[in-house]
Scaffold this motif. Structure first.
Motif, PDB file in Angstrom:
ATOM      1  N   GLY A 125       0.988  -1.062   0.198  1.00 28.56           N
ATOM      2  CA  GLY A 125       0.027  -0.083   0.081  1.00 28.56           C
ATOM      3  C   GLY A 125       0.849   1.322   0.139  1.00 28.56           C
ATOM      4  O   GLY A 125       0.157   2.247  -0.154  1.00 28.56           O
ATOM      5  N   LYS A 126       2.206   1.208   0.044  1.00 26.84           N
ATOM      6  CA  LYS A 126       2.967   2.309   0.088  1.00 26.84           C
ATOM      7  C   LYS A 126       3.304   2.882  -1.282  1.00 26.84           C
ATOM      8  O   LYS A 126       3.378   2.165  -2.346  1.00 26.84           O
ATOM      9  CB  LYS A 126       4.526   1.990   0.635  1.00 26.84           C
ATOM     10  CG  LYS A 126       5.286   3.284   0.719  1.00 26.84           C
ATOM     11  CD  LYS A 126       6.857   2.852   1.313  1.00 26.84           C
ATOM     12  CE  LYS A 126       7.683   4.039   1.299  1.00 26.84           C
ATOM     13  NZ  LYS A 126       8.856   3.635   1.787  1.00 26.84           N
ATOM     14  N   MET A 127       3.083   4.250  -1.392  1.00 30.98           N
ATOM     15  CA  MET A 127       3.094   4.836  -2.820  1.00 30.98           C
ATOM     16  C   MET A 127       4.388   5.151  -3.069  1.00 30.98           C
ATOM     17  O   MET A 127       5.301   5.375  -2.321  1.00 30.98           O
ATOM     18  CB  MET A 127       2.349   6.177  -2.835  1.00 30.98           C
ATOM     19  CG  MET A 127       2.310   7.154  -4.143  1.00 30.98           C
ATOM     20  SD  MET A 127       1.456   8.678  -4.034  1.00 30.98           S
ATOM     21  CE  MET A 127       2.421   9.509  -2.966  1.00 30.98           C
ATOM     22  N   GLU A 129       6.414   7.304  -5.341  1.00 33.62           N
ATOM     23  CA  GLU A 129       6.315   8.622  -6.452  1.00 33.62           C
ATOM     24  C   GLU A 129       7.054   8.771  -7.609  1.00 33.62           C
ATOM     25  O   GLU A 129       6.297   8.689  -8.503  1.00 33.62           O
ATOM     26  CB  GLU A 129       6.566   9.857  -5.549  1.00 33.62           C
ATOM     27  CG  GLU A 129       5.836   9.970  -4.374  1.00 33.62           C
ATOM     28  CD  GLU A 129       6.316  11.478  -3.562  1.00 33.62           C
ATOM     29  OE1 GLU A 129       7.034  11.936  -4.241  1.00 33.62           O
ATOM     30  OE2 GLU A 129       5.610  11.735  -2.384  1.00 33.62           O
ATOM     31  N   HIS A 132       5.099   6.001  -9.909  1.00 30.95           N
ATOM     32  CA  HIS A 132       3.647   6.478 -10.166  1.00 30.95           C
ATOM     33  C   HIS A 132       2.684   5.107  -9.910  1.00 30.95           C
ATOM     34  O   HIS A 132       2.111   4.724 -10.658  1.00 30.95           O
ATOM     35  CB  HIS A 132       3.404   6.681 -11.459  1.00 30.95           C
ATOM     36  CG  HIS A 132       4.331   8.104 -11.931  1.00 30.95           C
ATOM     37  ND1 HIS A 132       4.099   9.215 -11.754  1.00 30.95           N
ATOM     38  CD2 HIS A 132       5.797   7.911 -12.729  1.00 30.95           C
ATOM     39  CE1 HIS A 132       5.109  10.078 -12.066  1.00 30.95           C
ATOM     40  NE2 HIS A 132       6.007   9.383 -12.800  1.00 30.95           N
ATOM     41  N   GLY A 133       3.007   4.569  -8.581  1.00 28.60           N
ATOM     42  CA  GLY A 133       2.231   3.479  -8.497  1.00 28.60           C
ATOM     43  C   GLY A 133       2.398   2.961  -6.876  1.00 28.60           C
ATOM     44  O   GLY A 133       2.523   3.898  -6.234  1.00 28.60           O
ATOM     45  N   VAL A 134       1.650   2.011  -6.629  1.00 30.67           N
ATOM     46  CA  VAL A 134       1.548   1.448  -5.133  1.00 30.67           C
ATOM     47  C   VAL A 134       2.088   0.015  -4.999  1.00 30.67           C
ATOM     48  O   VAL A 134       1.619  -0.653  -5.784  1.00 30.67           O
ATOM     49  CB  VAL A 134       0.049   1.662  -4.671  1.00 30.67           C
ATOM     50  CG1 VAL A 134      -0.013   1.250  -3.442  1.00 30.67           C
ATOM     51  CG2 VAL A 134      -0.525   2.858  -4.868  1.00 30.67           C
ATOM     52  N   ILE A 152       4.758  -3.109  -7.994  1.00 25.82           N
ATOM     53  CA  ILE A 152       4.032  -2.057  -8.061  1.00 25.82           C
ATOM     54  C   ILE A 152       2.724  -2.179  -8.812  1.00 25.82           C
ATOM     55  O   ILE A 152       2.761  -2.814 -10.011  1.00 25.82           O
ATOM     56  CB  ILE A 152       4.429  -0.616  -7.976  1.00 25.82           C
ATOM     57  CG1 ILE A 152       4.790  -0.447  -9.520  1.00 25.82           C
ATOM     58  CG2 ILE A 152       5.657  -0.498  -7.048  1.00 25.82           C
ATOM     59  CD1 ILE A 152       5.430   1.070  -9.943  1.00 25.82           C
ATOM     60  N   GLY A 154       0.390  -0.146 -11.157  1.00 26.58           N
ATOM     61  CA  GLY A 154       0.355   1.174 -11.864  1.00 26.58           C
ATOM     62  C   GLY A 154       0.432   0.988 -13.221  1.00 26.58           C
ATOM     63  O   GLY A 154       0.510  -0.074 -13.738  1.00 26.58           O
ATOM     64  N   THR A 158       6.640   2.940 -16.786  1.00 28.98           N
ATOM     65  CA  THR A 158       6.686   4.198 -16.399  1.00 28.98           C
ATOM     66  C   THR A 158       7.192   5.387 -17.279  1.00 28.98           C
ATOM     67  O   THR A 158       7.919   5.276 -18.111  1.00 28.98           O
ATOM     68  CB  THR A 158       7.526   4.251 -14.883  1.00 28.98           C
ATOM     69  OG1 THR A 158       8.848   3.661 -15.442  1.00 28.98           O
ATOM     70  CG2 THR A 158       7.009   3.247 -13.986  1.00 28.98           C
TER      71      THR A 158
END
Length: 399
Positions: A125-127, A129, A132-134, A152, A154, A158
């Protein structure tokens, strides 16, 4: 002490006029009066039009329309035809760069800030940055002895952080923007637009704005706008920017509607002193979504560099009114009274005969009530032979 204060409060002071025969002070006084008169006539009435009532609560509406077509052929998008429907995002005009992405779990080792050795390093659940995903909570490794990358959720791949080297729409400087502006001054019930009032249907098709030849043609080339703002269109379109278009209305309604004309000013708003700041430029991102034949979701991500136009409308209108005329004349007369005060200061403290002037200027008049009143009563007697006679009787018993 109280009696002195009360007497001082109740005393009445009146002006006393003295002809000093001092030519220097007289010339100074006349020069001051002429200066005040010149200020009232020249600055207040001619320059600032102080005889007019002003309405600066302008009501305005702006409608824009962009025209122009371009063709591009790039490796990312192939052959494309660009019209206003593609490159205009109201109310902004931009050139575009395209990135193709799709939705699936991403295990790319190029995702920054997502390196791991075990699953515990990837907090679910950690983002991320930069990715661009979790995080999903899994650490993906090629083998047990190698470092891995957190999985992740996303859009993949990327986004690549690559700055454009040239604008996508190279001939966009020839595109035109039509700026239709309607204004109204409610105090005077006056309204007007920046378009020439004509029945010629072809006027807007053939005209381009020119201060002298076509002042009422609100169609501008984008290249002309950036040039008037002191910028090069190709350089500005590469990394984007912001331009302010100011429409100024200064209307003298005493001279008629023909003297109420729009004036245009163009300024680059994102410019810095050195023009090398990392804050210079303008870009943003938006996406378009679709699905393939298998039902998988895809999106096209657009990182948009371009020019954003801010259209600002200011103005005021003036019309003759008796109230501001009287107020400004009264203010001028009050200022002229300050000349007398200033000349009195010169005579009282700066001239050689200041003592004698002070003695003549300030004189205390004492009034004492008399207890004896002399009354003269005139009695008129008529005589047939000697004519009318007057008898003066002095009465000293009335006090």
């Amino acid at each position: 002490m109280a009696t002195v204060a009360i007497n001082s409060l109740l005393n009445y002071k009146t002006e006393k006029y003295i002809d000093t025969k001092n030519k220097a002070v007289g010339v100074l006084h006349r020069l001051f009066q002429l200066s005040v008169i010149g200020y009232i006539i020249g600055w207040v009435f001619i320059v600032k039009q102080g005889y007019q009532e002003i309405d600066d609560a302008i009501q305005s509406s702006v409608i824009t329309k962009v025209k122009g077509t371009a063709v591009t052929n790039t490796s990312e998008s192939g052959l494309l035809v660009w019209g206003p429907e593609e490159y205009v995002i109201p109310p902004q005009v931009r050139t575009l760069l395209i990135f193709q992405t799709r939705l699936k779990p991403c295990t790319s080792h190029k995702v920054l800030n997502a390196h791991c050795c075990v699953d515990e390093d990837c907090k679910k659940g950690k983002m991320v940055e930069s990715g661009h995903g979790v995080m999903s909570g899994k650490c993906i490794r090629n083998n047990e002895n190698s470092n891995g990358t957190c999985e992740i959720f996303g859009w993949c791949p990327t986004e690549k952080n690559i700055k454009p080297q040239k604008p996508l729409l190279k001939n966009a400087d020839k595109f035109t923007i039509y700026i239709k502006n309607f204004i109204q001054f409610p105090k005077f019930s006056f309204s007007k637009s920046n378009i020439l009032e004509t029945t010629d249907q072809s006027y807007l098709k053939k005209c381009r704005y020119d201060e002298k030849q076509y002042p009422y043609c609100p169609i501008f080339r984008l290249g002309d706008i950036t040039r008037r703002a002191g910028c090069n269109f190709q350089d500005m379109a590469t990394l984007g920017g912001a331009i302010g278009i100011v429409i100024q209305w200064n209307c003298d309604l005493d001279k008629g509607t023909s003297h109420c004309n729009p004036e245009y000013q163009f300024t680059r708003l994102d410019a810095t002193v050195s023009n090398k700041s990392i804050a210079t430029g303008f870009n943003f991102r938006h996406a378009r979504y679709f699905k393939n034949a298998a039902g998988e979701s895809y999106r096209s991500l657009y990182k948009v560099y371009g020019i954003r136009f801010h259209i600002l409308v200011y103005g005021k209108a003036g019309k003759f009114a008796i109230v501001p005329l009287v107020v400004n004349i009264g203010s001028g007369l009050a200022v002229m009274g300050a000349g007398t005060f200033f000349c009195d200061i010169v005579l009282l403290y700066l001239t050689t005969g200041k003592k004698s002037y002070k003695d003549q200027k300030f004189e205390v008049l004492k009034y004492e009530k008399q207890h004896t009143v002399q009354m003269y009563t005139f009695l008129r007697f008529f005589s047939i032979l000697k004519g009318p006679q007057y008898v003066c009787i002095e009465n000293n018993e009335l006090g």
